[in-house]
Write a protein that holds these residues in place. Structure first.
Motif, PDB file in Angstrom:
ATOM      1  N   ARG A 311       0.826  -1.214   0.000  1.00 20.90           N
ATOM      2  CA  ARG A 311       0.000   0.000   0.000  1.00 20.90           C
ATOM      3  C   ARG A 311       0.859   1.263   0.000  1.00 20.90           C
ATOM      4  N   ARG A 312       2.019   1.172   0.624  1.00 18.14           N
ATOM      5  CA  ARG A 312       2.910   2.337   0.661  1.00 18.14           C
ATOM      6  C   ARG A 312       3.750   2.444  -0.611  1.00 18.14           C
ATOM      7  N   GLY A 313       4.241   1.311  -1.082  1.00 22.54           N
ATOM      8  CA  GLY A 313       5.205   1.333  -2.170  1.00 22.54           C
ATOM      9  C   GLY A 313       4.632   1.521  -3.554  1.00 22.54           C
ATOM     10  N   ILE A 314       3.512   0.857  -3.852  1.00 20.67           N
ATOM     11  CA  ILE A 314       2.982   0.886  -5.217  1.00 20.67           C
ATOM     12  C   ILE A 314       2.622   2.289  -5.689  1.00 20.67           C
ATOM     13  N   PRO A 315       1.970   3.147  -4.888  1.00 24.72           N
ATOM     14  CA  PRO A 315       1.703   4.508  -5.368  1.00 24.72           C
ATOM     15  C   PRO A 315       2.976   5.279  -5.723  1.00 24.72           C
ATOM     16  N   VAL A 316       4.014   5.126  -4.930  1.00 25.29           N
ATOM     17  CA  VAL A 316       5.278   5.810  -5.212  1.00 25.29           C
ATOM     18  C   VAL A 316       5.901   5.268  -6.491  1.00 25.29           C
TER      19      VAL A 316
END
Length: 335
Positions: A311-316
């Motif tokens: 959830r944290r990594g994919i948007p970035v």
């Protein structure tokens, strides 16, 4: 071997050349999806009704790892149907479970084969099996053996007692390196499609499309993609314990961004500032995404931890990739 419950297959403890080839292909990911044995009861050596019962998964790589370590041991092997998935992953997916162990005991008519009522399960299967429910459902007690199959002989010789080393989960350089080939193999098809897209998009510029520009810039874009993959799939697992932060997407972003920056510096005479920025961001995104694949293959994270990291990594990663694409497409127009 003839038993009161019928004939039980006796398996070798020495792997054949065919087994070794299969292991190599599974390590590369070529036959990993359907590499399994028939569930049921097997034996090694010449077991008696008093011999121990070892429970394992029907993933053939796991099955071979167990039987290979039982040379000179007389034992029963109860193979649960985990749909060809290893013990640790199957336990997390609910396949190496209480119900499956109970079903395996009953279907093998194990109470007719052995005189005792004890099962030895791999320690990494403990998350999926409730020992007290197994005992209540089929009358067999559950004991958890060592983490690694290579310690089975010593565990049995010590009266089924495991020391602290047998209970400890490791993630050594060798164990991390074994995960690299399958990740590189599985990314082959997406890489091919990405490279084709890179050559097409790299040709866009003033005058709409240029074959020479597509070749020149396409080679650079493809090289940066491969560099990002190697950063995430190779360098992150090898340098895992030396990289900062716990989350894999951050480790991959660090190594991928550094690799992209180094490549941009080396090609400073061939690409513009916009192109260099695109290279860094693209390598960062690819390195971060491929490194994140290891979150489910290590003792560093839990299932909930994997979900939180994604959830944290994919948007970035998505943002970095989109910005990189925009910069790469705009670089020929902006100079």
């Amino acid at each position: 071997m003839d038993t009161p419950a019928g004939f039980v297959p006796r398996v070798r403890t020495r792997l054949s050349r065919r087994d070794m080839v299969g292991t190599a292909l599974a390590r590369l990911g070529a036959c990993r999806v359907n590499y399994k044995v028939v569930p049921g009861l097997y034996c090694v050596g010449d077991p008696t009704p008093d011999s121990p019962v070892l429970v394992t998964a029907n993933y053939k790589l796991t099955f071979d790892a167990v039987r290979r370590e039982l040379d000179g041991v007389d034992a029963w092997l109860l193979v649960a149907d985990t749909r060809g998935i290893n013990v640790w992953c199957a336990a997390g997916k609910g396949l190496f479970s209480t119900d499956e162990v109970v079903y395996s005991v009953r279907s093998a008519r194990l109470d007719e084969v052995v005189s005792h009522r004890k099962l030895i399960l791999p320690q990494l299967g403990a998350t999926g099996v409730a020992a007290h429910h197994v005992r209540k459902a089929c009358g067999f007690e559950v004991a958890y053996g060592p983490v690694r199959a290579e310690d089975l002989s010593a565990y049995l010789a010590a009266g089924q007692r495991a020391d602290e080393e047998m209970r400890s989960v490791t993630f050594t350089l060798k164990e991390r390196a074994e995960l690299v080939p399958v990740e590189l193999f599985l990314i082959g098809k997406p890489l091919l499609l990405t490279v084709l897209a890179a050559f097409v998009l790299s040709g866009i510029g003033p005058g709409f499309f240029s074959l020479s520009r597509a070749w020149e810039r396409g080679v650079i874009a493809s090289g940066i993609t491969i560099l990002g993959i190697l950063a995430g799939c190779l360098m992150v697992p090898l340098l895992l314990n030396r990289l900062p932060w716990r989350e894999f997407w951050l480790k991959g972003a660090l190594v991928g961004g550094a690799a992209g920056g180094l490549a941009a510096l080396c090609l400073s005479g061939s690409v513009s500032g916009f192109g260099a920025a695109a290279m860094i961001l693209w390598a960062l995104a690819v390195g971060s995404f491929t490194a994140m694949n290891f979150t489910g293959s290590t003792p560093y994270t839990s299932p909930s931890g994997v979900e939180r990291e994604m959830r944290r990594g994919i948007p970035v990663q998505a943002a970095a990739a989109l910005i990189a694409l925009a910069l790469w497409l705009g670089a020929p127009f902006w100079g």
